[in-house]
Design a protein around this motif. Structure first.
Motif, PDB file in Angstrom:
ATOM      1  N   MET A 326       0.837  -1.192   0.000  1.00  0.00           N
ATOM      2  CA  MET A 326       0.000   0.000   0.000  1.00  0.00           C
ATOM      3  C   MET A 326       0.874   1.245   0.000  1.00  0.00           C
ATOM      4  N   ALA A 327       0.455   2.253  -0.771  1.00  0.00           N
ATOM      5  CA  ALA A 327       1.286   3.442  -0.963  1.00  0.00           C
ATOM      6  C   ALA A 327       0.751   4.636  -0.188  1.00  0.00           C
ATOM      7  N   PHE A 328       1.589   5.158   0.711  1.00  0.00           N
ATOM      8  CA  PHE A 328       1.358   6.465   1.335  1.00  0.00           C
ATOM      9  C   PHE A 328       2.465   7.398   0.855  1.00  0.00           C
ATOM     10  N   GLY A 329       2.348   8.695   1.169  1.00  0.00           N
ATOM     11  CA  GLY A 329       3.363   9.646   0.726  1.00  0.00           C
ATOM     12  C   GLY A 329       4.387   9.905   1.815  1.00  0.00           C
ATOM     13  N   VAL A 330       5.644  10.018   1.428  1.00  0.00           N
ATOM     14  CA  VAL A 330       6.686  10.356   2.410  1.00  0.00           C
ATOM     15  C   VAL A 330       6.683  11.860   2.660  1.00  0.00           C
ATOM     16  N   GLY A 331       7.294  12.262   3.758  1.00  0.00           N
ATOM     17  CA  GLY A 331       7.514  13.679   4.028  1.00  0.00           C
ATOM     18  C   GLY A 331       8.595  14.197   3.102  1.00  0.00           C
ATOM     19  N   LEU A 332       8.437  15.434   2.635  1.00  0.00           N
ATOM     20  CA  LEU A 332       9.388  16.025   1.689  1.00  0.00           C
ATOM     21  C   LEU A 332      10.086  17.218   2.341  1.00  0.00           C
ATOM     22  N   GLY A 333      11.356  17.409   1.983  1.00  0.00           N
ATOM     23  CA  GLY A 333      12.086  18.614   2.381  1.00  0.00           C
ATOM     24  C   GLY A 333      12.168  18.762   3.888  1.00  0.00           C
ATOM     25  N   GLU A 334      11.752  19.919   4.375  1.00  0.00           N
ATOM     26  CA  GLU A 334      11.874  20.237   5.808  1.00  0.00           C
ATOM     27  C   GLU A 334      11.147  19.258   6.717  1.00  0.00           C
ATOM     28  N   VAL A 335      10.094  18.629   6.204  1.00  0.00           N
ATOM     29  CA  VAL A 335       9.313  17.724   7.057  1.00  0.00           C
ATOM     30  C   VAL A 335       9.598  16.243   6.731  1.00  0.00           C
ATOM     31  N   MET A 352     -12.939   2.648   1.017  1.00  0.00           N
ATOM     32  CA  MET A 352     -11.532   2.581   0.607  1.00  0.00           C
ATOM     33  C   MET A 352     -10.641   3.295   1.626  1.00  0.00           C
ATOM     34  N   VAL A 353     -11.096   4.448   2.089  1.00  0.00           N
ATOM     35  CA  VAL A 353     -10.291   5.197   3.056  1.00  0.00           C
ATOM     36  C   VAL A 353     -10.078   4.379   4.328  1.00  0.00           C
ATOM     37  N   LEU A 354     -11.108   3.646   4.746  1.00  0.00           N
ATOM     38  CA  LEU A 354     -10.955   2.808   5.945  1.00  0.00           C
ATOM     39  C   LEU A 354      -9.837   1.789   5.757  1.00  0.00           C
ATOM     40  N   SER A 355      -9.687   1.269   4.540  1.00  0.00           N
ATOM     41  CA  SER A 355      -8.624   0.285   4.300  1.00  0.00           C
ATOM     42  C   SER A 355      -7.248   0.934   4.444  1.00  0.00           C
ATOM     43  N   GLY A 356      -7.147   2.170   4.014  1.00  0.00           N
ATOM     44  CA  GLY A 356      -5.871   2.886   4.158  1.00  0.00           C
ATOM     45  C   GLY A 356      -5.546   3.139   5.629  1.00  0.00           C
ATOM     46  N   LEU A 357      -6.566   3.565   6.373  1.00  0.00           N
ATOM     47  CA  LEU A 357      -6.340   3.846   7.794  1.00  0.00           C
ATOM     48  C   LEU A 357      -5.967   2.567   8.540  1.00  0.00           C
ATOM     49  N   ALA A 358      -6.646   1.475   8.193  1.00  0.00           N
ATOM     50  CA  ALA A 358      -6.360   0.193   8.857  1.00  0.00           C
ATOM     51  C   ALA A 358      -4.927  -0.241   8.569  1.00  0.00           C
ATOM     52  N   ALA A 360      -2.367   1.732   7.779  1.00  0.00           N
ATOM     53  CA  ALA A 360      -1.455   2.627   8.509  1.00  0.00           C
ATOM     54  C   ALA A 360      -1.328   2.150   9.957  1.00  0.00           C
ATOM     55  N   GLU A 361      -2.441   1.735  10.542  1.00  0.00           N
ATOM     56  CA  GLU A 361      -2.402   1.259  11.933  1.00  0.00           C
ATOM     57  C   GLU A 361      -1.581  -0.026  12.066  1.00  0.00           C
ATOM     58  N   MET A 362      -1.727  -0.941  11.099  1.00  0.00           N
ATOM     59  CA  MET A 362      -0.909  -2.170  11.162  1.00  0.00           C
ATOM     60  C   MET A 362       0.571  -1.818  11.126  1.00  0.00           C
ATOM     61  N   CYS A 363       0.926  -0.851  10.289  1.00  0.00           N
ATOM     62  CA  CYS A 363       2.333  -0.438  10.200  1.00  0.00           C
ATOM     63  C   CYS A 363       2.801   0.167  11.523  1.00  0.00           C
ATOM     64  N   MET A 364       1.944   0.999  12.109  1.00  0.00           N
ATOM     65  CA  MET A 364       2.324   1.626  13.389  1.00  0.00           C
ATOM     66  C   MET A 364       2.564   0.566  14.454  1.00  0.00           C
ATOM     67  N   ALA A 365       1.679  -0.434  14.489  1.00  0.00           N
ATOM     68  CA  ALA A 365       1.843  -1.518  15.469  1.00  0.00           C
ATOM     69  C   ALA A 365       3.132  -2.289  15.181  1.00  0.00           C
ATOM     70  N   ASP A 366       3.375  -2.601  13.899  1.00  0.00           N
ATOM     71  CA  ASP A 366       4.594  -3.323  13.520  1.00  0.00           C
ATOM     72  C   ASP A 366       5.852  -2.559  13.946  1.00  0.00           C
ATOM     73  N   LEU A 367       5.760  -1.218  13.841  1.00  0.00           N
ATOM     74  CA  LEU A 367       6.935  -0.384  14.148  1.00  0.00           C
ATOM     75  C   LEU A 367       7.051  -0.103  15.646  1.00  0.00           C
TER      76      LEU A 367
END
Ligand SMILES: *Cc1c(COP(=O)(O)O)cnc(C)c1O
Length: 396
Positions: A326-335, A352-358, A360-367
Motif C-alpha cells: 500500500m502506498a502512502f506519501g513520504v515527508g518532503l524537504g523540511e518535514v 476505501m479510506v478505511l482500508s488505508g487507515l487500517a 497505517a495502523e498495522m504499520c504503526m503496530a509493527d513499528l
C-alpha cells in the motif's frame, strides 16, 4: 492474478476503470475533424471545472510542472519580479523554477504548516509603489504539508493594495477536488495536471489563462517554444494543435469531466471533505495531528500526519509498501521523516479510506508505535456512519 490496492498518495491518484477505457483508443489523425470531437468537449469541460467563462484553456503534453513553466514563460520577461510565499516543497519548486528562468523572486518565508500569509502579501504589494512585481504566485493546496491557502483572500489583498500584478495559482492538487473559482477569484493563470483530481494517468498540463494574462503574453520575452500559448491559441482556433496531441489522455479528460459532473461538483467537493474529515478523526484518535497549523488550513485532498517524537514517517511508508503493498506519501524537504502523508483525493470512497487507515495502523503496530489497533479506524467509522450523504441512503 494481479492484486492491487488503492493508492493513498496525493497524486497520481487511482484511475477509475471508465477512464482507463476512455484513454484506450485507436490512433486517429489529429489533423482531421475526428480530433475536434475529442478535443472540444475536453476544453469546454475544463473551463466549467475551473469556473471560467472568459479565460482560455490550453492542454500541453506535460505535467503540472510544465504548467508552471508555461505560466511564467508566456507572461514574464527576464528580470521581472514575482512575489511568492514559500511554505512547502511545491511552493519552493515553483520559486526555484522562476529563479532558474532569470526572474527575481521576492520570497515571503513562511513556516511549513502555514498557508499564504495574506497580510504580508498585501504589505509587500503596498510597498511596491513602482509596480515592479508582475505576478503573485500562490500554491492553492501545498501538497507537502496538506495546507489549503485562501486564494480569494489573496485577490482581496491585491485589490486592497490597488496593485496590478497578475495572480498565478498552482491548483495541481486542488482543482476538481476542492472548490476553485478562476473568474470569481480573479485568477490570471490556473495550473493543474491530469493525474490528481482528474483521476487520469500523468501526461497533461492543464492551464487556464485569463484575458489579462493573454495580453501580457504579447510583450513577454522569456524564451518559449514548446509551451508557447500563441501557437496553441492559433492552432486551436483552426481546430488543430501545434504538434502531436496526447489524444488518449484528452479523450480521458473529457470523460473525467463527465464523471465529475454526473456526480455533481458540489457532491465531489462534499465527498472530499467527508473523506478528509474521516482521516483527520483517525489522526486525532492516534494522538497525532495534521501538519497544517489550524483547521481553516486543513486540506481536503491530503493530510500530512505529524508522527510522534522518536518515530519516522518514512519508516511507515516503506513498511506499508514492502509488507502490505500500500502506498502512502513520504515527508518532503523540511518535514522529511517528521510526517507521512495520506492522499485522499480522486476516486475514493469512505470504505476505501478505511482500508488505508487500517493499513497505517498495522504499520504503526509493527513499528512499535504507541497506537492501539482499530482506534483511528473506529473514529473514522463513527464519522462515516453519521455522515453518509442522503442520496446514498436513499439508494439502499
Ligand atoms: C503534484 C504537484 C505538482 C507537480 O506536478 P507534476 O504533475 O508532478 O509535475 C505541483 N504542485 C502541486 C501542488 C502538486 O501537488
Amino acid at each position: 492474478m494481479s492484486l492491487q490496492n488503492p493508492v493513498f498518495i496525493p497524486g497520481p491518484t487511482n484511475i477509475p476503470e471508465a477512464l482507463r477505457k476512455a484513454c484506450d483508443m485507436p490512433t486517429i489523425d489529429h489533423r482531421s475533424a475526428a480530433f475536434g470531437k475529442v478535443f472540444r468537449p475536453a476544453l469546454e469541460g475544463v473551463k466549467r471545472i475551473l469556473k471560467t467563462a472568459t479565460g482560455e484553456v490550453f492542454l500541453f503534453p506535460s505535467t503540472g510542472t510544465g504548467g508552471w513553466e508555461a505560466a511564467i514563460t508566456n507572461t514574464l520577461s527576464p528580470g521581472d519580479t514575482v512575489l511568492a510565499a514559500r511554505f512547502g516543497m511545491f511552493s519552493h519548486r515553483w520559486i526555484d523554477m522562476c529563479q532558474r528562468h532569470g526572474l527575481k523572486v521576492q520570497i515571503i518565508e513562511t513556516p511549513w504548516g502555514q498557508g499564504a500569509p495574506l497580510a504580508a502579501i498585501e504589505a509587500a504589494l503596498r510597498a511596491d509603489t513602482g509596480h515592479s512585481i508582475k505576478a503573485v504566485l500562490a500554491t492553492h493546496n501545498e501538497t507537502a504539508t496538506g495546507v489549503r491557502s485562501d486564494i480569494a483572500g489573496i485577490r482581496r489583498a491585491m485589490d486592497a493594495a490597488g496593485h496590478p500584478a497578475m495572480l498565478f495559482v498552482d491548483g495541481v492538487s486542488s482543482i476538481a477536488s476542492m472548490p476553485f473559482e478562476m473568474d470569481g477569484w480573479g485568477v490570471d493563470i490556473a495550473v493543474t495536471g491530469s493525474q490528481k483530481g482528474f483521476m487520469l494517468p500523468a501526461g497533461l498540463a492543464i492551464v487556464g489563462v485569463s484575458r489579462k494574462a493573454l495580453d501580457a503574453m504579447e510583450s513577454a520575452t522569456l524564451p518559449r517554444t514548446f509551451f508557447d500559448f500563441r501557437d496553441m491559441a492559433r492552432t486551436y482556433a483552426a481546430g488543430g494543435y501545434p504538434y502531436t496531441p496526447a489524444v488518449g489522455l484528452i479523450a480521458g479528460l473529457a470523460r473525467s469531466v463527465e464523471m465529475l459532473e454526473d456526480e455533481g461538483m458540489e457532491a465531489v467537493f462534499a465527498r472530499h471533505h467527508r473523506l478528509a474529515e474521516g482521516v483527520r478523526r483517525a489522526v486525532a484518535a492516534w494522538g497525532m495531528r495534521p501538519c497544517a497549523a489550524t483547521p481553516d488550513l486543513f486540506s481536503d485532498t491530503v493530510t500530512a500526519v505529524v508522527v510522534p517524537e522518536g518515530c519516522n514517517g518514512t519508516d511507515l511508508v516503506k513498511l506499508a509498501a514492502d509488507k502490505y503493498g500500500m502506498a502512502f506519501g513520504v515527508g518532503l524537504g523540511e518535514v522529511a521523516g517528521k510526517v507521512f502523508r495520506i492522499g485522499h483525493l480522486g476516486m475514493l470512497t469512505d470504505v476505501m479510506v478505511l482500508s488505508g487507515l487500517a493499513t497505517a495502523e498495522m504499520c504503526m503496530a509493527d513499528l512499535g508505535w504507541n497506537v492501539r489497533l482499530g482506534s483511528g479506524v473506529a473514529a473514522a467509522q463513527d464519522w462515516f456512519r453519521g455522515s453518509v450523504p442522503a442520496l446514498a441512503m436513499a439508494a439502499e
